[in-house]
Scaffold this active site. Structure first.
Site, PDB file in Angstrom:
ATOM      1  N   ASN A 190      97.387  36.193  32.285  1.00  0.00           N
ATOM      2  CA  ASN A 190      96.475  35.110  32.655  1.00  0.00           C
ATOM      3  C   ASN A 190      97.116  33.778  32.322  1.00  0.00           C
ATOM      4  O   ASN A 190      97.607  33.594  31.205  1.00  0.00           O
ATOM      5  CB  ASN A 190      95.146  35.223  31.897  1.00  0.00           C
ATOM      6  CG  ASN A 190      94.111  34.259  32.442  1.00  0.00           C
ATOM      7  OD1 ASN A 190      93.687  34.388  33.602  1.00  0.00           O
ATOM      8  ND2 ASN A 190      93.714  33.278  31.658  1.00  0.00           N
ATOM      9  N   GLU A 191      97.131  32.890  33.286  1.00  0.00           N
ATOM     10  CA  GLU A 191      97.683  31.547  33.061  1.00  0.00           C
ATOM     11  C   GLU A 191      98.899  31.610  32.149  1.00  0.00           C
ATOM     12  O   GLU A 191      98.926  30.999  31.067  1.00  0.00           O
ATOM     13  CB  GLU A 191      96.617  30.613  32.490  1.00  0.00           C
ATOM     14  CG  GLU A 191      95.568  30.230  33.508  1.00  0.00           C
ATOM     15  CD  GLU A 191      94.655  29.101  33.040  1.00  0.00           C
ATOM     16  OE1 GLU A 191      94.589  28.840  31.824  1.00  0.00           O
ATOM     17  OE2 GLU A 191      94.007  28.492  33.899  1.00  0.00           O
ATOM     18  N   GLU A 217      90.314  30.015  39.631  1.00  0.00           N
ATOM     19  CA  GLU A 217      89.336  29.447  38.699  1.00  0.00           C
ATOM     20  C   GLU A 217      89.132  27.981  39.001  1.00  0.00           C
ATOM     21  O   GLU A 217      90.089  27.260  39.270  1.00  0.00           O
ATOM     22  CB  GLU A 217      89.861  29.479  37.256  1.00  0.00           C
ATOM     23  CG  GLU A 217      90.010  30.815  36.613  1.00  0.00           C
ATOM     24  CD  GLU A 217      90.561  30.664  35.187  1.00  0.00           C
ATOM     25  OE1 GLU A 217      90.416  29.576  34.585  1.00  0.00           O
ATOM     26  OE2 GLU A 217      91.143  31.638  34.695  1.00  0.00           O
ATOM     27  N   HIS A 243      81.130  26.118  28.072  1.00  0.00           N
ATOM     28  CA  HIS A 243      81.795  25.961  29.378  1.00  0.00           C
ATOM     29  C   HIS A 243      80.830  26.469  30.451  1.00  0.00           C
ATOM     30  O   HIS A 243      80.257  27.546  30.321  1.00  0.00           O
ATOM     31  CB  HIS A 243      83.072  26.804  29.367  1.00  0.00           C
ATOM     32  CG  HIS A 243      84.018  26.529  30.500  1.00  0.00           C
ATOM     33  ND1 HIS A 243      83.699  26.783  31.822  1.00  0.00           N
ATOM     34  CD2 HIS A 243      85.285  26.049  30.512  1.00  0.00           C
ATOM     35  CE1 HIS A 243      84.731  26.460  32.592  1.00  0.00           C
ATOM     36  NE2 HIS A 243      85.704  26.004  31.818  1.00  0.00           N
ATOM     37  N   LYS A 280      81.533  28.936  24.879  1.00  0.00           N
ATOM     38  CA  LYS A 280      80.097  29.079  25.134  1.00  0.00           C
ATOM     39  C   LYS A 280      79.478  27.829  25.751  1.00  0.00           C
ATOM     40  O   LYS A 280      78.409  27.896  26.337  1.00  0.00           O
ATOM     41  CB  LYS A 280      79.352  29.503  23.867  1.00  0.00           C
ATOM     42  CG  LYS A 280      79.486  28.575  22.680  1.00  0.00           C
ATOM     43  CD  LYS A 280      78.760  29.202  21.479  1.00  0.00           C
ATOM     44  CE  LYS A 280      78.924  28.371  20.215  1.00  0.00           C
ATOM     45  NZ  LYS A 280      80.331  28.321  19.748  1.00  0.00           N
TER      46      LYS A 280
HETATM   47  C1  GLA Z   1      91.588  28.712  31.761  1.00  0.00           C
HETATM   48  C2  GLA Z   1      91.533  30.195  31.448  1.00  0.00           C
HETATM   49  C3  GLA Z   1      90.139  30.722  31.382  1.00  0.00           C
HETATM   50  C4  GLA Z   1      89.234  29.742  30.691  1.00  0.00           C
HETATM   51  C5  GLA Z   1      89.280  28.427  31.410  1.00  0.00           C
HETATM   52  C6  GLA Z   1      88.331  27.396  30.852  1.00  0.00           C
HETATM   53  O1  GLA Z   1      91.618  28.435  33.100  1.00  0.00           O
HETATM   54  O2  GLA Z   1      92.269  30.971  32.358  1.00  0.00           O
HETATM   55  O3  GLA Z   1      90.172  31.935  30.670  1.00  0.00           O
HETATM   56  O4  GLA Z   1      89.665  29.571  29.381  1.00  0.00           O
HETATM   57  O5  GLA Z   1      90.579  27.921  31.287  1.00  0.00           O
HETATM   58  O6  GLA Z   1      88.370  26.187  31.553  1.00  0.00           O
END
Ligand code: GLA
Ligand code: GLA
Length: 663
Positions: free
Chosen positions: A157-158, A315, A366, A364
């Site tokens: 992830n990212e 996202e 977000h 929480k």
């Molecule tokens: C990133 C992550 C997510 C979340 C978002 C919050 O994009 O990939 O898991 O933490 O930020 O903005």
């Protein structure tokens, strides 16, 4: 990249824009899951990203797996008609792993350990981490490869969000290997790094380290190479997971979510794109002036990293985030407009972080698709409406972006190199300068593609290359060929200064672009914070000025500094031209300059005069997206085309109208 739209064929449905979110059911009791699926269906959700942070639940002890709960979630989603972008679940290592193998934890430039407690606390180059992570990838692929809900793999992830710069001993060893591959022998490295300076000559590879905290400015080429290496190290890790997936489930496309947004500069995504089966991006609006322009810029660049093919918005947020100093909620209309701006620039999927807003944990506060307030909330109602809108827009799915006549060149190497320390000014901001030009295009109502520096420029009539700092000889030749082929090139201050090793081109700036531009600069003249450079056309520059001498033929001085030195020049080269802007003008100052350059190049706006600046136009095949850039209604009357979405005559504040106009 494989077949571009394969990931669209969720359950072999007709092409549609995918819609969904990260889904973290492990944070909730079992009783919530059925409710989730029902509310997803009501909102038109078609895909969720699952198990991104589930490692500790899936492998509670080394080699012991607990997959039953995930089987159940996968089945439940499939029964509900919702497809899954399934994570390999390796993003955040579990406590048992870091307790047993603290040697996987990253180390900062001061030698301090980055401890567990957050997420992504792993070294990109750790062989121990890789062994454990790839075992999990193998387990996931074996278990779920044939699951009917599985639409795509979500690798980690990212990558690099928190752990890109690691200065550990693992990183040092991998850096040396990378350098041996790049330079072959120490003489070449010593020459490239300019180690005659400050007694830095290396006589053994073992002496070479990452640029750890030093007494003063570390070697700039060492720093630049470490940035290249760090991007490559994560790319290599991405490949390692992908190769396991390709071996076990060659039929399932794999991606990872890029972060083309704001100041996220360490990963060269133009260089990563070929490693994934489709490009996915995450984008969050950062509050500030022209935040919407930044969103459009990022979406545009993502689309061109994807080669103009559709991509996946993995996202963004329905409303506020939790990680900015002040987390402002989105205003009415913003959720839809932000989503549709991504679609306008090629997104075939609109997904959010996350489905259900957490009760506990760092995120929480977000926003999510289903907020703390539940389905009886304005956010959820907006989410349901957006689902309807995306269904109306289904015919857009799969269409390629229609190239603009103008482009802005974006180059990670120049971004990295131009902002290093020990430079003429630390006020220069590479991406901001590119974004300022983009804003000027938007203000003039002229479409511009934001393209990686390796892009073939021949189709573009005008190309802006802001702060193109690193110009290896071959790039200089490409730009010359572009102009002699009739192209109109515009570049700016601090461009064409160094080669690929960050060595300055000699004989006057901007070395390899000097003859092309017909100018020569002997000395930079950056401005103090309280200094302004007044131009004779009424504009004001900040940050930078150059002492320009016109040296070439056919050079016109378009504007001068008070005192007479040229500030903006343009050289005619046959049917083409090469222009230079030597100061930072900001979007408002660049607009009149760009208007003039566009008109000389013969590049018009495609919008009626009354819409220019107030409306952004983006085009995908037959589909024209008209996006209201203002908080006021804008009358559209008279635009031809069949309305696919929105009002034909009026753009609501922050509204979007989509017209089908067969070409
Ligand atoms: C990133 C992550 C997510 C979340 C978002 C919050 O994009 O990939 O898991 O933490 O930020 O903005
Ligand atoms: C000091 C050092 C020099 C040089 C200059 C630069 O004087 O002794 O080696 O680094 O600073 O200003």
């Amino acid at each position: 990249m494989q077949t571009p739209y394969r990931w669209l064929r969720l359950h072999d449905r007709a092409p549609a824009l995918a819609y969904g979110a990260d889904y973290n059911p492990e944070q909730w009791p079992r009783s919530t899951w059925d409710e989730d699926v029902r509310a997803m269906q009501a909102a038109g959700v078609t895909i969720v990203s699952l198990a991104i942070f589930s490692w500790a639940r899936l492998e509670p002890a080394e080699g012991e797996y607990d997959l039953g709960w995930l089987d159940e979630v996968m089945d439940l989603l499939h029964a509900g008609g919702i497809a899954v972008d399934l994570a390999t679940a390796t993003a955040s290592p579990p406590p048992w792993l870091t307790a047993k193998h603290p040697e996987i934890l990253p180390v900062d430039a001061h030698g301090a350990t980055i401890w567990p407690g957050g997420r992504q606390h792993w070294r990109p180059t750790s062989p121990v981490f890789r062994e454990h992570a790839l075992r999990l990838v193998r387990t996931m692929a074996t278990r779920y490869g044939d699951h009917p809900a599985l639409a795509a793999w979500h690798i980690s992830n990212e990558l690099g969000c928190h752990n890109v710069y690691d200065y550990s001993d693992d990183a040092a060893a991998a850096f040396r290997t990378w350098l041996i591959e790049r330079y072959g022998d120490l003489d070449a490295l010593n020459a490239a790094w300019g180690t005659a300076f400050w007694s830095q000559h290396y006589s053994d590879w073992a002496q070479i380290l990452p640029p750890r905290q030093a007494a003063t400015h570390p070697n700039p080429t060492q720093q630049l190479d470490f940035k290249r290496f760090s991007s490559d190290a994560l790319k290599d890790y991405l490949r390692a997971e992908r190769d396991v997936l390709r071996e076990l489930t060659p039929q399932i496309p794999a991606t990872t979510n890029f972060m083309v947004m704001g100041e996220q500069k360490p990963m060269d995504y133009a260089d990563w794109a070929a490693e994934v089966d489709f490009v996915a991006n995450d984008h969050y609006v950062q509050r500030g002036p022209r935040a919407q322009d930044e969103l459009s810029f990022s979406a545009n660049l993502t689309g061109h990293i994807a080669g103009g093919r559709p991509w996946f918005l993995m996202e963004h947020s329905t409303s506020a985030v939790n990680w900015q100093p002040i987390n402002v909620a989105k205003k009415p209309g913003e959720l839809a407009r932000d989503s549709l701006t991504h679609v306008a620039h090629g997104a075939d999927a609109v997904c959010f972080f996350q489905w259900r807003q957490s009760r506990a944990g760092a995120e929480k506060y977000h926003s999510a698709m289903l907020p703390h307030a539940g389905t009886d909330s304005e956010v959820y109602r907006s989410v349901v409406r957006l689902g309807e809108t995306l269904r109306q827009l289904a015919p857009v799915a799969g269409t390629a972006q229609t190239p603009a006549r103008a482009a802005i060149l974006f180059d990670w190497t120049s971004w990295w190199a131009s902002e290093q320390d020990s430079h003429p000014t630390d006020r220069l901001r590479y991406r901001q300068e590119a974004l300022d030009w983009y804003s000027a295009f938007l203000d003039l109502g002229v479409r511009a593609d934001v393209v990686p520096a390796g892009t073939d420029l021949t189709g573009y009539e005008l190309v802006v290359a802001p702060v193109l700092h690193v110009v290896p000889a071959a790039l200089g030749e490409r730009l010359e060929a572009y102009v002699s082929g009739g192209g109109h090139l515009v570049t700016t201050y601090f461009s064409g200064i160094v080669d690929e090793h960050d060595h300055v081109w000699l004989g006057g700036y901007p070395g390899p672009l000097r003859d092309l531009l017909g100018i020569r600069i002997e000395e930079f003249a950056p401005l103090a914070d309280d200094e302004r450079a007044e131009l004779d056309n009424g504009l004001t520059g900040t940050v930078w000025t150059d002492g320009i001498t016109v040296t070439g033929p056919d050079v016109e001085v378009l504007a001068s500094y008070k005192g007479g030195t040229p500030a903006i020049t343009r050289r005619t080269v046959g049917p083409g031209s090469a222009a230079y802007v030597s100061t930072r003008l900001g979007p408002d100052g660049l607009a009149p300059v760009l208007r003039d350059l566009l008109s000389r190049a013969g590049v018009p706006s495609e919008l009626p005069a009354e819409l220019r600046g107030r409306v952004e136009l983006a085009v995908r095949g037959d589909f024209h997206f008209l996006i209201n850039r203002t908080a006021e209604p804008v009358e559209l009357a008279g635009l031809p085309g069949e309305v696919l979405h929105g009002h034909p005559d009026l753009l609501e504040p922050r509204g979007v109208t989509v017209l089908r106009r067969p070409s």
